[in-house]
Motif scaffolding. Structure first.
Motif, mmCIF file in Angstrom:
data_model
loop_
_atom_site.group_PDB
_atom_site.id
_atom_site.type_symbol
_atom_site.label_atom_id
_atom_site.label_comp_id
_atom_site.label_asym_id
_atom_site.label_seq_id
_atom_site.Cartn_x
_atom_site.Cartn_y
_atom_site.Cartn_z
ATOM 1 N N PRO A 70 57.974 34.023 46.569
ATOM 2 C CA PRO A 70 56.748 33.313 46.189
ATOM 3 C C PRO A 70 55.513 34.146 46.537
ATOM 4 O O PRO A 70 55.568 35.015 47.406
ATOM 5 N N VAL A 71 54.426 33.870 45.854
ATOM 6 C CA VAL A 71 53.138 34.452 46.214
ATOM 7 C C VAL A 71 52.380 33.408 47.019
ATOM 8 O O VAL A 71 52.664 32.212 46.935
ATOM 9 N N ARG A 72 51.452 33.866 47.821
ATOM 10 C CA ARG A 72 50.663 32.939 48.638
ATOM 11 C C ARG A 72 49.188 33.072 48.263
ATOM 12 O O ARG A 72 48.726 34.163 47.907
ATOM 13 N N ALA A 73 48.493 31.965 48.368
ATOM 14 C CA ALA A 73 47.062 31.964 48.074
ATOM 15 C C ALA A 73 46.335 32.816 49.108
ATOM 16 O O ALA A 73 46.645 32.777 50.298
ATOM 17 N N ASN A 74 45.377 33.586 48.622
ATOM 18 C CA ASN A 74 44.592 34.463 49.482
ATOM 19 C C ASN A 74 43.109 34.166 49.234
ATOM 20 O O ASN A 74 42.663 34.204 48.081
ATOM 21 N N ASP A 75 42.375 33.889 50.297
ATOM 22 C CA ASP A 75 40.966 33.513 50.166
ATOM 23 C C ASP A 75 40.119 34.607 49.518
ATOM 24 O O ASP A 75 39.211 34.308 48.741
ATOM 25 N N ASP A 160 50.148 38.259 47.008
ATOM 26 C CA ASP A 160 49.027 37.348 47.161
ATOM 27 C C ASP A 160 48.427 37.019 45.801
ATOM 28 O O ASP A 160 48.478 37.845 44.884
ATOM 29 N N VAL A 161 47.824 35.845 45.684
ATOM 30 C CA VAL A 161 47.085 35.488 44.477
ATOM 31 C C VAL A 161 45.828 34.720 44.861
ATOM 32 O O VAL A 161 45.769 34.077 45.903
ATOM 33 N N GLY A 162 44.869 34.809 43.977
ATOM 34 C CA GLY A 162 43.671 33.993 44.064
ATOM 35 C C GLY A 162 43.438 33.410 42.690
ATOM 36 O O GLY A 162 43.596 34.097 41.686
ATOM 37 N N VAL A 163 43.111 32.144 42.638
ATOM 38 C CA VAL A 163 42.872 31.468 41.360
ATOM 39 C C VAL A 163 41.435 30.984 41.344
ATOM 40 O O VAL A 163 40.984 30.334 42.289
ATOM 41 N N GLY A 164 40.743 31.302 40.261
ATOM 42 C CA GLY A 164 39.388 30.823 40.071
ATOM 43 C C GLY A 164 39.332 29.964 38.824
ATOM 44 O O GLY A 164 39.943 30.308 37.813
ATOM 45 N N VAL A 165 38.631 28.860 38.896
ATOM 46 C CA VAL A 165 38.466 27.987 37.737
ATOM 47 C C VAL A 165 37.007 27.563 37.679
ATOM 48 O O VAL A 165 36.411 27.226 38.696
ATOM 49 N N ALA A 166 36.439 27.654 36.487
ATOM 50 C CA ALA A 166 35.050 27.243 36.277
ATOM 51 C C ALA A 166 35.001 26.245 35.133
ATOM 52 O O ALA A 166 35.694 26.410 34.125
ATOM 53 N N SER A 167 34.179 25.227 35.281
ATOM 54 C CA SER A 167 33.993 24.272 34.191
ATOM 55 C C SER A 167 33.222 24.955 33.072
ATOM 56 O O SER A 167 32.269 25.673 33.322
ATOM 57 N N GLY A 168 33.671 24.715 31.855
ATOM 58 C CA GLY A 168 33.042 25.310 30.683
ATOM 59 C C GLY A 168 33.889 26.439 30.127
ATOM 60 O O GLY A 168 34.847 26.894 30.755
ATOM 61 N N THR A 169 33.524 26.857 28.936
ATOM 62 C CA THR A 169 34.261 27.930 28.268
ATOM 63 C C THR A 169 33.300 29.064 27.907
ATOM 64 O O THR A 169 32.112 28.821 27.694
ATOM 65 N N PRO A 170 33.798 30.289 27.851
ATOM 66 C CA PRO A 170 32.932 31.413 27.502
ATOM 67 C C PRO A 170 32.354 31.229 26.096
ATOM 68 O O PRO A 170 33.050 30.825 25.173
#
Length: 186
Positions: A70-75, A160-170
């Protein structure tokens, strides 16, 4: 020596993968989302931390099916991914390289993730969706349907992984969400 896996062709690949899922006319999320809290819900109506955890959970489910660790979340990777998703929505672009020239490597280096590393690997997957296509499950399904993105999600060297999510679309900024997954090893 570092390895940077973020060619411009990846943006097109995810757009094609999302288009293929849309062409099927079905919502693929429920079949996969049951074991990952928040995976089936639209990202724009859920909290960012729940969405990030759901994406990591879904990625790890895919990895587990293939006997991968598994990968783990990284800040630090999360910080780089969050900034990139937000930047794509704010400045209306969809690419691994920002209009000002920022790249995956420069974004991650700016967080300190690579500090002191003699060798490292990075990979990035980006996507956006509207309505049910903005759910973590639909986004991960789209990435898994795109060979370059699939290689990043299932990369044996990534820890490691980091996930970013933003409201809205490009471009439109409209109803939807924009996702970035930064994967790394150092």
């Amino acid at each position: 020596m570092g390895r940077h896996m973020a060619p411009r062709a990846l943006s097109l690949a995810v757009a094609v993968a999302v288009a293929l899922v849309l062409a099927l006319g079905e919502d693929p999320a429920p079949a996969r989302a049951a074991s990952c809290a928040g995976a089936a819900g639209a990202a724009q109506s859920a909290g960012a931390s729940l969405v990030r955890r759901a994406v990591v959970c879904l990625v790890n489910a895919q990895r587990r099916r293939r006997g991968l660790h598994p990968v783990r979340a990284n800040d630090k990777l999360t910080r780089a991914a969050e900034r990139h998703s937000g930047d794509m929505v704010r400045r209306a672009f969809f690419d691994h390289i920002s209009p000002s020239g920022s790249t995956l490597t420069s974004r991650v280096r700016g967080t300190g993730y690579l500090r002191g590393s003699r060798s490292w690997a990075l990979g990035e997957a980006i996507a956006w969706g509207s309505a049910w296509m903005a759910s973590p499950a639909a986004i991960v399904d789209g990435w898994m349907g795109s060979p370059p993105h699939r290689a990043i999600l299932l990369g044996r060297s990534f820890r490691d992984v980091g996930v970013g999510v933003a409201s809205g679309t490009p471009g439109t900024g409209g109803d939807g969400a924009t996702f970035t997954l930064d994967a790394g090893r150092h």
